[in-house]
Design a protein around this motif. Structure first.
Motif, PDB file in Angstrom:
ATOM      1  N   PRO A 173       0.787  -1.236   0.000  1.00  0.00           N
ATOM      2  CA  PRO A 173       0.000   0.000   0.000  1.00  0.00           C
ATOM      3  C   PRO A 173       0.820   1.288   0.000  1.00  0.00           C
ATOM      4  O   PRO A 173       0.241   2.364   0.067  1.00  0.00           O
ATOM      5  CB  PRO A 173      -0.786  -0.122   1.307  1.00  0.00           C
ATOM      6  CG  PRO A 173       0.146  -0.848   2.223  1.00  0.00           C
ATOM      7  CD  PRO A 173       0.914  -1.808   1.355  1.00  0.00           C
ATOM      8  N   ALA A 174       2.168   1.195  -0.066  1.00  0.00           N
ATOM      9  CA  ALA A 174       2.969   2.424  -0.095  1.00  0.00           C
ATOM     10  C   ALA A 174       2.603   3.262  -1.319  1.00  0.00           C
ATOM     11  O   ALA A 174       2.553   4.491  -1.258  1.00  0.00           O
ATOM     12  CB  ALA A 174       4.458   2.070  -0.102  1.00  0.00           C
ATOM     13  N   GLN A 175       2.356   2.590  -2.448  1.00  0.00           N
ATOM     14  CA  GLN A 175       1.907   3.270  -3.660  1.00  0.00           C
ATOM     15  C   GLN A 175       0.424   3.012  -3.853  1.00  0.00           C
ATOM     16  O   GLN A 175      -0.024   1.868  -3.673  1.00  0.00           O
ATOM     17  CB  GLN A 175       2.643   2.710  -4.877  1.00  0.00           C
ATOM     18  CG  GLN A 175       3.946   3.400  -5.217  1.00  0.00           C
ATOM     19  CD  GLN A 175       4.559   2.765  -6.450  1.00  0.00           C
ATOM     20  OE1 GLN A 175       5.253   1.766  -6.359  1.00  0.00           O
ATOM     21  NE2 GLN A 175       4.286   3.338  -7.598  1.00  0.00           N
ATOM     22  N   ALA A 176      -0.299   4.050  -4.190  1.00  0.00           N
ATOM     23  CA  ALA A 176      -1.742   3.880  -4.395  1.00  0.00           C
ATOM     24  C   ALA A 176      -2.016   3.019  -5.617  1.00  0.00           C
ATOM     25  O   ALA A 176      -1.343   3.149  -6.641  1.00  0.00           O
ATOM     26  CB  ALA A 176      -2.396   5.240  -4.553  1.00  0.00           C
ATOM     27  N   ALA A 177      -3.007   2.122  -5.489  1.00  0.00           N
ATOM     28  CA  ALA A 177      -3.380   1.260  -6.613  1.00  0.00           C
ATOM     29  C   ALA A 177      -4.198   2.053  -7.628  1.00  0.00           C
ATOM     30  O   ALA A 177      -4.912   2.983  -7.268  1.00  0.00           O
ATOM     31  CB  ALA A 177      -4.189   0.079  -6.096  1.00  0.00           C
TER      32      ALA A 177
END
Ligand code: SF4
Ligand code: SF4
Length: 127
Positions: A24-28
């Motif tokens: 979840p560090a980068q938004a999907a």
């Protein structure tokens, strides 16, 4: 031939950017039809039990007596079956993913619904 094909594939993929993201560090990435998590408009639910019967993961528990609709989000496989089969269309798929959790104790998210009160009958006019 298979060896050269394998080398060609390996070299090609080494040169490419990763196809995965560090969620979840980068938004999907999301689209209007993305399946995030099931939500309910509890005021419209008629406690028919269809969603519970159609759920392949036994993720939904309904109690008519306690007037509760519960979903175990760690069981849910986001198949959309409950949303498709709800006769009053009070279930819908939110495009946002459920927040990540690390403890089993927070997996059961119970939503309590209250049936809408029946409209009062009007008195018959005297004859
Ligand atoms: S989306 Fe599928 S798995 Fe999840 S609660 Fe609905 S029917 Fe069950
Ligand atoms: S199918 Fe819809 S109306 Fe029936 S119990 Fe489930 S949420 Fe309620």
């Amino acid at each position: 031939m298979a060896f050269f094909e394998m080398v060609r594939t390996a070299l090609r993929t080494v040169m490419q950017q990763p196809v995965t993201i560090l969620y979840p560090a980068q938004a999907a990435k999301k689209t209007p039809i993305s399946r995030g998590h099931v939500m309910i408009d509890e005021s419209r639910c008629i406690s028919c039990g269809t969603c519970q019967r159609k759920c392949p993961a036994q993720a939904i528990i309904i109690s008519k007596e306690a007037k509760t609709w519960q979903i175990d989000r760690l069981r849910c496989v986001v198949c959309n079956s409950c949303v498709d089969t709800c006769p009053v269309k009070c279930l819908f798929m939110d495009t946002q993913y459920t927040a990540p959790v690390t403890a089993r104790s927070v997996d059961l998210i119970a939503i309590t619904y209250v049936k809408p009160p029946k409209p009062e009958k009007k008195d018959e006019p005297a004859q």
